[in-house]
Structure formats: C-alpha cells, structure tokens
Design a protein around this motif. Structure first.
Motif, mmCIF file in Angstrom:
data_model
loop_
_atom_site.group_PDB
_atom_site.id
_atom_site.type_symbol
_atom_site.label_atom_id
_atom_site.label_comp_id
_atom_site.label_asym_id
_atom_site.label_seq_id
_atom_site.Cartn_x
_atom_site.Cartn_y
_atom_site.Cartn_z
ATOM 1 N N LEU A 40 38.803 31.244 28.708
ATOM 2 C CA LEU A 40 38.953 30.018 29.738
ATOM 3 C C LEU A 40 38.581 30.258 31.165
ATOM 4 C CD1 LEU A 40 42.434 28.537 28.523
ATOM 5 C CD2 LEU A 40 39.975 27.760 27.790
ATOM 6 N N ASN A 82 39.675 28.641 34.968
ATOM 7 C CA ASN A 82 40.371 27.566 35.604
ATOM 8 C C ASN A 82 40.412 27.988 37.395
ATOM 9 O OD1 ASN A 82 41.110 26.928 33.011
ATOM 10 N ND2 ASN A 82 42.972 27.790 33.337
ATOM 11 N N ALA A 83 40.571 26.942 38.019
ATOM 12 C CA ALA A 83 40.569 27.334 39.351
ATOM 13 C C ALA A 83 41.676 26.235 40.075
ATOM 14 C CB ALA A 83 39.348 26.928 40.279
ATOM 15 N N VAL A 84 42.291 26.847 40.942
ATOM 16 C CA VAL A 84 43.253 25.999 41.876
ATOM 17 C C VAL A 84 42.878 26.060 43.326
ATOM 18 C CG1 VAL A 84 45.685 26.051 42.481
ATOM 19 C CG2 VAL A 84 45.163 26.806 40.273
ATOM 20 N N ARG A 134 41.119 31.541 41.358
ATOM 21 C CA ARG A 134 40.531 31.699 40.045
ATOM 22 C C ARG A 134 41.140 32.277 39.189
ATOM 23 N NH1 ARG A 134 34.487 33.852 40.033
ATOM 24 N NH2 ARG A 134 35.551 35.678 40.379
ATOM 25 N N THR A 158 41.393 33.310 34.984
ATOM 26 C CA THR A 158 40.658 33.585 33.730
ATOM 27 C C THR A 158 41.402 33.956 32.338
ATOM 28 O OG1 THR A 158 39.688 35.563 34.308
ATOM 29 C CG2 THR A 158 38.533 33.749 34.717
ATOM 30 N N ILE A 168 51.416 30.521 29.855
ATOM 31 C CA ILE A 168 50.838 29.527 30.722
ATOM 32 C C ILE A 168 52.091 29.164 31.886
ATOM 33 C CG2 ILE A 168 50.113 26.959 31.164
ATOM 34 C CD1 ILE A 168 48.587 27.344 28.639
#
Length: 68
Positions: A3, A5-7, A43, A45, A55
């Motif tokens: 995956l 993702n970014a915050v 980021r 991953t 998570i």
C-alpha cells in the motif's frame, strides 16, 4: 507489492520549525518507519498483508509523535 498512504500535516498547527522529518523521527522512536515527503507530508508504505493491530500501532505512533 504494498500500500502507499500519506498524511498531510497542517503546518499552521505544528510547533514552529517542526516538519514531517521531525515527526518521522519521533515515529521511529515508537517503532514505526515512515518517510517525509516535502515539509508537510508523511508517506507510509505498509505491506498488503498489514493487520488491524499493526495499523493501530502505526496510528498510536503517529499520535504520540504529534503530541510532543
């Protein structure tokens, strides 16, 4: 394969001079590796097989890193 993702951090709510790099270093202290992208983006991953518990660990590490 994994995956991505970014915050995106709201820089106006961070302490003066704090950037994504600083948050990533604090997250590392809590067992989660992340990569800063620009000054306000973190980021993440994780692998596709990440569990809910993993998570939760990531979210807790980010929360603790932002508390400082």
């Amino acid at each position: 394969l994994g995956l991505m993702n970014a915050v995106v951090l709201d820089e106006s709510k961070l302490a003066d001079g704090t950037h994504a790099w600083d948050i990533c270093l604090r997250m590392k202290d809590h067992g989660v590796l992340a990569k800063p992208t620009r000054q306000n983006i973190i980021r993440l991953t994780p692998p596709l097989c990440i569990t809910k518990d993993q998570i939760d660990v990531c979210v807790q590490a980010l929360d603790k890193a932002l508390q400082v």
